[in-house]
Design an enzyme around this catalytic site. Structure first.
Site, PDB file in Angstrom:
ATOM      1  N   ARG A   1      14.326  10.893   4.975  1.00  0.00           N
ATOM      2  CA  ARG A   1      14.381   9.437   5.171  1.00  0.00           C
ATOM      3  C   ARG A   1      13.465   8.940   6.277  1.00  0.00           C
ATOM      4  NH1 ARG A   1      19.669  10.887   4.816  1.00  0.00           N
ATOM      5  NH2 ARG A   1      20.576  10.674   2.744  1.00  0.00           N
TER       6      ARG A   1
ATOM      7  N   LYS B   1       1.191   0.604   5.216  1.00  0.00           N
ATOM      8  CA  LYS B   1       1.360   0.762   3.765  1.00  0.00           C
ATOM      9  C   LYS B   1       1.053   2.200   3.387  1.00  0.00           C
ATOM     10  CE  LYS B   1       0.266  -3.867   2.082  1.00  0.00           C
ATOM     11  NZ  LYS B   1      -0.614  -4.620   1.150  1.00  0.00           N
TER      12      LYS B   1
ATOM     13  N   GLU C   1     -15.356  -3.561   4.084  1.00  0.00           N
ATOM     14  CA  GLU C   1     -14.066  -4.020   4.625  1.00  0.00           C
ATOM     15  C   GLU C   1     -14.240  -4.554   6.053  1.00  0.00           C
ATOM     16  OE1 GLU C   1     -11.549  -4.136   2.617  1.00  0.00           O
ATOM     17  OE2 GLU C   1     -11.820  -2.529   1.146  1.00  0.00           O
TER      18      GLU C   1
ATOM     19  N   LYS D   1      -7.464  -6.564  11.809  1.00  0.00           N
ATOM     20  CA  LYS D   1      -6.404  -6.085  10.920  1.00  0.00           C
ATOM     21  C   LYS D   1      -5.064  -6.088  11.653  1.00  0.00           C
ATOM     22  CE  LYS D   1      -4.537  -3.801   7.330  1.00  0.00           C
ATOM     23  NZ  LYS D   1      -4.695  -2.833   6.278  1.00  0.00           N
TER      24      LYS D   1
ATOM     25  N   GLU E   1       4.031  -8.496   4.359  1.00  0.00           N
ATOM     26  CA  GLU E   1       3.359  -9.315   3.367  1.00  0.00           C
ATOM     27  C   GLU E   1       4.320 -10.320   2.753  1.00  0.00           C
ATOM     28  OE1 GLU E   1       0.989  -6.929   0.771  1.00  0.00           O
ATOM     29  OE2 GLU E   1      -0.285  -8.603   0.191  1.00  0.00           O
TER      30      GLU E   1
ATOM     31  N   ARG F   1      -1.024 -11.862   5.564  1.00  0.00           N
ATOM     32  CA  ARG F   1      -1.538 -10.583   5.088  1.00  0.00           C
ATOM     33  C   ARG F   1      -2.309 -10.749   3.774  1.00  0.00           C
ATOM     34  NH1 ARG F   1       1.362  -4.916   6.689  1.00  0.00           N
ATOM     35  NH2 ARG F   1      -0.194  -3.606   5.712  1.00  0.00           N
TER      36      ARG F   1
ATOM     37  N   ASN G   1      -6.907 -10.087   1.314  1.00  0.00           N
ATOM     38  CA  ASN G   1      -7.336  -9.909  -0.069  1.00  0.00           C
ATOM     39  C   ASN G   1      -8.659 -10.627  -0.365  1.00  0.00           C
ATOM     40  OD1 ASN G   1      -6.277  -8.433  -2.238  1.00  0.00           O
ATOM     41  ND2 ASN G   1      -5.828 -10.323  -3.357  1.00  0.00           N
TER      42      ASN G   1
ATOM     43  N   HIS H   1     -11.111  -9.467  -2.978  1.00  0.00           N
ATOM     44  CA  HIS H   1     -10.490  -8.340  -3.667  1.00  0.00           C
ATOM     45  C   HIS H   1     -10.032  -8.639  -5.092  1.00  0.00           C
ATOM     46  CE1 HIS H   1     -10.883  -6.091  -0.047  1.00  0.00           C
ATOM     47  NE2 HIS H   1     -10.194  -5.059  -0.518  1.00  0.00           N
TER      48      HIS H   1
ATOM     49  N   HIS I   1     -11.181  -5.898  -7.621  1.00  0.00           N
ATOM     50  CA  HIS I   1     -10.301  -5.075  -8.464  1.00  0.00           C
ATOM     51  C   HIS I   1     -10.650  -5.249  -9.937  1.00  0.00           C
ATOM     52  CE1 HIS I   1      -7.154  -5.121  -5.014  1.00  0.00           C
ATOM     53  NE2 HIS I   1      -7.923  -4.048  -4.938  1.00  0.00           N
TER      54      HIS I   1
ATOM     55  N   HIS J   1     -14.745   1.118  -4.764  1.00  0.00           N
ATOM     56  CA  HIS J   1     -14.042  -0.029  -4.194  1.00  0.00           C
ATOM     57  C   HIS J   1     -14.904  -0.811  -3.193  1.00  0.00           C
ATOM     58  CE1 HIS J   1     -10.743  -2.506  -2.895  1.00  0.00           C
ATOM     59  NE2 HIS J   1     -10.920  -2.127  -1.647  1.00  0.00           N
TER      60      HIS J   1
HETATM   61  N1  NAD Z   1      -2.691   1.811   2.935  1.00  0.00           N
HETATM   62  C1  NAD Z   1      -3.573   0.844   2.922  1.00  0.00           C
HETATM   63  O1  NAD Z   1      -3.367  -0.233   3.491  1.00  0.00           O
HETATM   64  C2  NAD Z   1      -4.889   1.070   2.239  1.00  0.00           C
HETATM   65  C3  NAD Z   1      -5.922   0.162   2.440  1.00  0.00           C
HETATM   66  C4  NAD Z   1      -7.150   0.422   1.841  1.00  0.00           C
HETATM   67  C5  NAD Z   1      -7.316   1.536   1.050  1.00  0.00           C
HETATM   68  N2  NAD Z   1      -6.281   2.400   0.876  1.00  0.00           N
HETATM   69  C6  NAD Z   1      -6.452   3.596   0.052  1.00  0.00           C
HETATM   70  O2  NAD Z   1      -7.466   4.401   0.644  1.00  0.00           O
HETATM   71  C7  NAD Z   1      -8.048   5.226  -0.359  1.00  0.00           C
HETATM   72  C8  NAD Z   1      -9.541   5.235  -0.192  1.00  0.00           C
HETATM   73  O3  NAD Z   1      -9.855   5.724   1.103  1.00  0.00           O
HETATM   74  P1  NAD Z   1     -11.240   6.454   1.408  1.00  0.00           P
HETATM   75  O4  NAD Z   1     -12.348   5.625   0.901  1.00  0.00           O
HETATM   76  O5  NAD Z   1     -11.208   6.866   2.813  1.00  0.00           O
HETATM   77  O6  NAD Z   1     -11.177   7.677   0.388  1.00  0.00           O
HETATM   78  P2  NAD Z   1     -10.879   9.243   0.620  1.00  0.00           P
HETATM   79  O7  NAD Z   1      -9.714   9.441   1.466  1.00  0.00           O
HETATM   80  O8  NAD Z   1     -10.879   9.837  -0.724  1.00  0.00           O
HETATM   81  O9  NAD Z   1     -12.155   9.735   1.393  1.00  0.00           O
HETATM   82  C9  NAD Z   1     -13.399   9.666   0.738  1.00  0.00           C
HETATM   83  C10 NAD Z   1     -14.148  10.997   0.800  1.00  0.00           C
HETATM   84  O10 NAD Z   1     -14.665  11.137   2.112  1.00  0.00           O
HETATM   85  C11 NAD Z   1     -14.285  12.405   2.643  1.00  0.00           C
HETATM   86  N3  NAD Z   1     -14.181  12.216   4.084  1.00  0.00           N
HETATM   87  C12 NAD Z   1     -13.280  11.484   4.772  1.00  0.00           C
HETATM   88  N4  NAD Z   1     -13.571  11.511   6.071  1.00  0.00           N
HETATM   89  C13 NAD Z   1     -14.671  12.282   6.227  1.00  0.00           C
HETATM   90  C14 NAD Z   1     -15.467  12.674   7.320  1.00  0.00           C
HETATM   91  N5  NAD Z   1     -15.192  12.243   8.568  1.00  0.00           N
HETATM   92  N6  NAD Z   1     -16.519  13.469   7.099  1.00  0.00           N
HETATM   93  C15 NAD Z   1     -16.828  13.879   5.841  1.00  0.00           C
HETATM   94  N7  NAD Z   1     -16.126  13.537   4.757  1.00  0.00           N
HETATM   95  C16 NAD Z   1     -15.058  12.734   4.951  1.00  0.00           C
HETATM   96  C17 NAD Z   1     -13.007  12.763   1.933  1.00  0.00           C
HETATM   97  O11 NAD Z   1     -12.808  14.150   1.938  1.00  0.00           O
HETATM   98  C18 NAD Z   1     -13.271  12.214   0.536  1.00  0.00           C
HETATM   99  O12 NAD Z   1     -14.017  13.155  -0.191  1.00  0.00           O
HETATM  100  C19 NAD Z   1      -7.581   4.658  -1.700  1.00  0.00           C
HETATM  101  O13 NAD Z   1      -6.612   5.521  -2.248  1.00  0.00           O
HETATM  102  C20 NAD Z   1      -6.959   3.336  -1.321  1.00  0.00           C
HETATM  103  O14 NAD Z   1      -5.896   2.977  -2.190  1.00  0.00           O
HETATM  104  C21 NAD Z   1      -5.077   2.181   1.453  1.00  0.00           C
HETATM  105 ZN    ZN Z   2     -10.217  -3.028   0.083  1.00  0.00          ZN
END
Ligand code: NAD
Ligand code: ZN
Length: 394
Positions: A138, A160, A202, A243, A253, A258, A262, A265, A269, A281
């Site tokens: 939990r 999130k 972003e 942020k 939200e 919040r 978007n 976005h 999307h 993205h």
């Molecule tokens: N929780 C939230 O509020 C929120 C907001 C935006 C996005 N997201 C989520 O985030 C995800 C996308 O995140 P992302 O773009 O970081 O993708 P990711 O986590 O897949 O990372 C992208 C690639 O970069 C590599 N990588 C990361 N850091 C590195 C570094 N320092 N050096 C070398 N390689 C590195 C990873 O191994 C991966 O191959 C999506 O699933 C999205 O839904 C969540």
């Molecule tokens: Zn985004």
């Protein structure tokens, strides 16, 4: 959002115990509040924010190799038992079976409710490990240690967490705020350059929403992979501050604050879905911001409001970040995906618009013809900008 000191804008230079340089703290004022530490080497602070005997460092295969030792060594030097759990890189790890497997690993390692998780990686690891922490017994403490610019700018702040289902992205999850967020800007140096550009979309969005100097830094290439630690720290902190301010105003939200995140976005999307995720993205967000510029211009002019035309800023952003052009030209093809966007309510489409940079609005009175007119203007821009040489800018 407040700083350790009292400087408006929320940041102050604080020498970091055991780190290699100055770090900045941005506080996220939710209950309980937590710090975002930004600077070179802040990963070594992991023990300070994980008050437990055992620590699970969850990462992906790329990031574990590059940055896992830095965290594990710091924790072990502080007498913690470290369990490194590594998942395959990529969105496919954000799934229930992987989450389930991680929970079972924690159980087999005898983790208790006071033991902690460090989420070391991009947004995928942040969401997945965050949800593991939210759900194990939990809820156990989690420290977010984002290593991609996208995760620093967006995913790691705000609590999130979650995983995808075959039926859609992020359909299962929880709000689970971290104990602290550690943004080691030196980790950005190992990030592939196109991924850096995705994160910049972003960051630029945050600049448009609330920080013109930050937007300018993106447009001028001051926040770039080859920038020095000081510049990386300053601009990543500026983005985090935007942020954090929005999250503090609207943690769950429930209001509209919040929702302003978007910006760009809805179309982003839709473009991702319509192109079957051929564009990433961050690329889609860059285009989405350009659409938002056209829609904002048409809508607020039509309402007779004072506006500042930011279409040229959005075009400059496209030239700088050089996203691949989306292969979607007619609004009729995109509109069904826009209609499906989960931000739409009561059948009326909600848009985030900016009559002027720094002044976000959430509106639901945009007539369909105006959406279409903005699209026509947008497509004309895409045609011109799409011809821009790749790599102009970053
Ligand atoms: N929780 C939230 O509020 C929120 C907001 C935006 C996005 N997201 C989520 O985030 C995800 C996308 O995140 P992302 O773009 O970081 O993708 P990711 O986590 O897949 O990372 C992208 C690639 O970069 C590599 N990588 C990361 N850091 C590195 C570094 N320092 N050096 C070398 N390689 C590195 C990873 O191994 C991966 O191959 C999506 O699933 C999205 O839904 C969540
Ligand atoms: Zn985004």
């Amino acid at each position: 959002v407040s700083a350790d000191g009292a400087t408006p804008g929320g940041a102050q230079h604080v020498p970091t115990r055991g780190s290699t340089g100055d770090a900045v703290t941005v506080h996220v004022d939710v209950r309980p509040p937590y710090p975002v530490r930004i600077g070179p080497g802040v990963l070594v602070e992991a023990p300070r924010w994980t008050p437990s005997r055992r620590v699970a460092v969850i990462s992906d295969g790329h990031v574990d190799l590059l940055h896992g030792d830095a965290v594990a060594t710091a924790l072990e030097a502080d007498d913690r038992r470290v369990v490194r759990l590594v998942v395959p890189p990529g969105e496919a790890s954000k799934r229930v079976p992987v989450w389930h497997d991680l929970l079972r690993r924690l159980a087999r390692e005898g983790f208790g409710r006071d033991d902690a998780v460090v989420a070391l990686g991009g947004g995928v690891v942040g969401d997945l490990a965050g949800f593991v922490a939210a759900s194990y017994m939990r809820g156990v403490p989690v420290v977010q240690a984002p290593t991609s610019l996208l995760a620093m700018a967006d995913a790691a702040i705000g609590g999130k967490t979650g995983v995808n289902l075959s039926e859609g992205k992020n359909l299962v999850g929880a709000f689970w705020q971290p104990r602290a967020v550690l943004m080691d800007v030196t980790s950005l140096r190992t990030l592939p350059h196109e991924r850096f550009a995705h994160g910049l979309a972003e960051v630029a969005k945050h600049g448009l929403l609330a920080d013109r100097a930050l937007l300018q830094a993106v447009l001028d290439g001051e926040l770039a992979p080859d920038a020095d630690d000081e510049a990386l720290t300053r601009w990543v902190a500026a983005s985090a501050r935007v942020k954090a301010t929005v999250v503090a105003r609207d943690e769950r939200e429930s209001g509209t604050a919040r929702a302003t995140l978007n910006l760009g976005h809805t179309v982003a999307h839709a473009l991702e879905s319509a192109t079957d995720h051929a564009i990433e993205h961050g690329e889609a967000v860059t285009w989405g911001l350009l659409y938002a510029a056209h829609l904002s211009h048409l809508h607020h002019e039509a309402l007779g409001e004072a506006t500042e035309d930011w279409r040229e800023l959005a075009r400059r952003l496209v030239r700088r970040l050089a996203p691949r052009p989306p292969d979607v030209h007619d609004w009729g093809a995109l509109a069904p995906f826009v209609a499906r966007d989960k931000k739409a309510r009561d059948g009326r489409r909600r848009w985030v618009t900016l009559p002027s940079p720094g002044d976000p609005r959430v509106v639901d009175d945009v007539p369909p013809e105006r959406e279409n007119d903005a699209w026509e203007a947008f497509v004309a821009d895409v045609r011109t900008l799409g011809d821009v040489e790749e790599g102009d800018g970053t």
